[in-house]
Scaffold this motif. Structure first.
Motif, short mmCIF file in Angstrom:
data_model
loop_
_atom_site.label_atom_id
_atom_site.label_comp_id
_atom_site.label_asym_id
_atom_site.label_seq_id
_atom_site.Cartn_x
_atom_site.Cartn_y
_atom_site.Cartn_z
N GLY A 1 0.83 -1.20 0.00
CA GLY A 1 0.00 0.00 0.00
C GLY A 1 0.86 1.26 0.00
N ASP B 1 -6.81 0.56 -3.95
CA ASP B 1 -7.73 1.06 -2.93
C ASP B 1 -8.53 2.27 -3.42
N GLU C 1 -9.94 -9.03 -5.91
CA GLU C 1 -9.58 -10.37 -6.39
C GLU C 1 -10.80 -11.29 -6.44
N GLY D 1 1.84 -6.45 0.57
CA GLY D 1 0.42 -6.79 0.58
C GLY D 1 -0.16 -7.24 -0.75
N ASP E 1 0.61 -6.90 6.08
CA ASP E 1 1.31 -6.54 7.32
C ASP E 1 1.00 -7.51 8.47
O1 KG4 Z 1 1.84 -4.52 2.85
P1 KG4 Z 1 0.47 -4.07 3.19
O2 KG4 Z 1 -0.37 -4.95 4.07
O3 KG4 Z 1 0.50 -2.66 3.87
C1 KG4 Z 1 1.45 -1.69 3.51
O4 KG4 Z 1 2.63 -1.83 3.90
O5 KG4 Z 1 1.04 -0.78 2.75
O6 KG4 Z 1 -0.28 -3.81 1.81
C2 KG4 Z 1 -1.62 -3.39 1.77
C3 KG4 Z 1 -2.09 -3.34 0.35
C4 KG4 Z 1 -3.46 -2.72 0.22
O7 KG4 Z 1 -3.42 -1.70 -0.77
C5 KG4 Z 1 -4.36 -3.87 -0.20
O8 KG4 Z 1 -5.46 -3.47 -1.01
C6 KG4 Z 1 -3.39 -4.76 -0.95
O9 KG4 Z 1 -2.20 -4.67 -0.20
N1 KG4 Z 1 -3.84 -6.16 -1.00
C7 KG4 Z 1 -4.06 -6.85 -2.15
C8 KG4 Z 1 -4.54 -8.13 -1.78
N2 KG4 Z 1 -4.61 -8.18 -0.41
C9 KG4 Z 1 -4.16 -6.96 0.04
N3 KG4 Z 1 -3.91 -6.49 -3.43
C10 KG4 Z 1 -4.24 -7.39 -4.38
N4 KG4 Z 1 -4.71 -8.63 -4.10
C11 KG4 Z 1 -4.88 -9.05 -2.83
N5 KG4 Z 1 -5.35 -10.26 -2.56
#
Ligand code: KG4
Ligand code: ZN
Length: 327
Positions: A135, A165, A182, A263, A287
């Motif tokens: 994110g 998002d 997804e 993520g 995370d």
């Molecule tokens: O790494 P993370 O949990 O938090 C940060 O460090 O930003 O990433 C969060 C991001 C969010 O934008 C969320 O929509 C995305 O990861 N995300 C996904 C999926 N699960 C979470 N994007 C695509 N497919 C998924 N299954």
């Protein structure tokens, strides 16, 4: 002898606590829980820092109480916490809590960079091309060794997670929208028209998502396409843009040992397309506290300068290559 590492992650809108047991070279996850405050993001249309800080405090207290029932705090060998990058209000709750716990229980304290945690949970071998998509970040790192990281591709504006998002909000999905995007994409029977997939900055090893965001929002508002088709197209566009830049990075470095984390790497269609890459388990992609414990294990292995470095304060931004150089 067994070692226990507690990992604390509060860089944004999740409180993640993980407990890792190291038995010789075997690592077992004894505890991995996360309390998410996504509900507030959907309600307010994004992250509200003041609300996050209050929630983290309550959540961390509750989860650490559960960990204590598995291993008492004075038997834990290391307490590690994310120092940054992230929202200062959120980071400082977990980081000061962890520091305080470590000092009062005379336990080793290790500050961790959020991005190294996303990477170390995959236990990479080197050299590697690390594709970190979350994110907050979207980058490709050419990691020659554990101590030499070169960021060879970055985003000039938004991250892929932000793109998902923001378009997700336009589609009326929950925020963060990745998982739901997804899910609904997988129910769309319509075949994606290849001409609908836009590859951005074709001649540059650089990501850019803000033009895609505007493009998708316009398409959605035109009402010419179904919600399912838009979710599937968004997913496919993101994957093809990432793949395009991975191919460029491979040509540049001659390295095809791919690590995909952060993520967005939870996405199963991405896992299918990039099937030769190494991914974290889906649960450990977004995370969590366990990834912080994995990073701390690396710090122990390399006898890093961060071990018991209580002078470090939480930070909202710091380049990963700079951090890696300072270990
Ligand atoms: O790494 P993370 O949990 O938090 C940060 O460090 O930003 O990433 C969060 C991001 C969010 O934008 C969320 O929509 C995305 O990861 N995300 C996904 C999926 N699960 C979470 N994007 C695509 N497919 C998924 N299954
Ligand atoms: Zn993250």
């Amino acid at each position: 002898m067994k070692k226990y590492i507690l990992g604390v992650e509060t860089s944004c809108d999740d409180t993640g606590i993980g407990l890792l047991e190291i038995d010789n070279n075997e690592m077992n996850i004894l505890y991995n829980k996360r309390i998410s405050f996504d509900f507030y993001n959907t309600k307010f249309g994004g992250v509200v820092p003041e609300i996050m800080a209050r929630n983290h405090l309550e959540a961390i207290d509750k989860l650490v109480a559960e960990v204590k029932k598995i291993v008492p705090l004075n038997q834990i060998d290391v307490i590690a916490a994310t120092a940054g990058p992230g929202l200062i209000g959120s980071l400082s709750v977990g980081f000061s809590f962890a520091k305080y716990l470590a000092i009062t229980n005379k336990v080793t304290f290790i500050p961790v960079h959020h991005l190294e945690a996303h990477i170390d949970v995959v236990n990479p071998s080197y050299p590697a091309l690390i594709i970190l998509i979350s994110g907050g970040h979207s980058m490709i790192i050419y990691a020659k060794s554990l101590r030499e990281y070169h960021i060879i591709c970055n985003t000039r504006d938004d991250s892929f997670g932000e793109l998902i998002d923001k378009v997700g909000r336009e589609l009326g999905l929950q925020i963060p929208s990745g998982r739901q995007m997804e899910e609904i994409a997988s129910t769309c029977d319509q075949v994606i028209n290849p001409q609908d997939i836009k590859i951005v900055l074709k001649d540059k090893l650089e990501f850019s998502c803000s033009g895609l965001k505007t493009h998708f929002i316009k398409m959605i508002r035109s009402q010419k396409f179904s919600k399912l088709y838009m979710a599937k197209l968004l997913q496919e566009t993101i994957i093809q843009n990432i793949k395009y830049k991975i191919d460029m990075a491979t040509e540049l470095t001659n390295c095809n040992n791919y690590i995909i984390c952060g993520g967005v790497s939870a996405n199963s269609r991405l896992r299918e397309v990039m099937h030769t890459a190494k991914f974290p388990s889906v649960e450990l992609s977004t995370d969590n506290g366990v990834m912080v414990a994995y990073a701390a294990k690396k710090h122990l292995d390399i006898n890093s300068k961060m071990i018991n470095n209580i002078e470090i304060e939480e930070f909202s931004s710091m380049s990963l290559s700079k951090w890696i150089l300072s270990l």
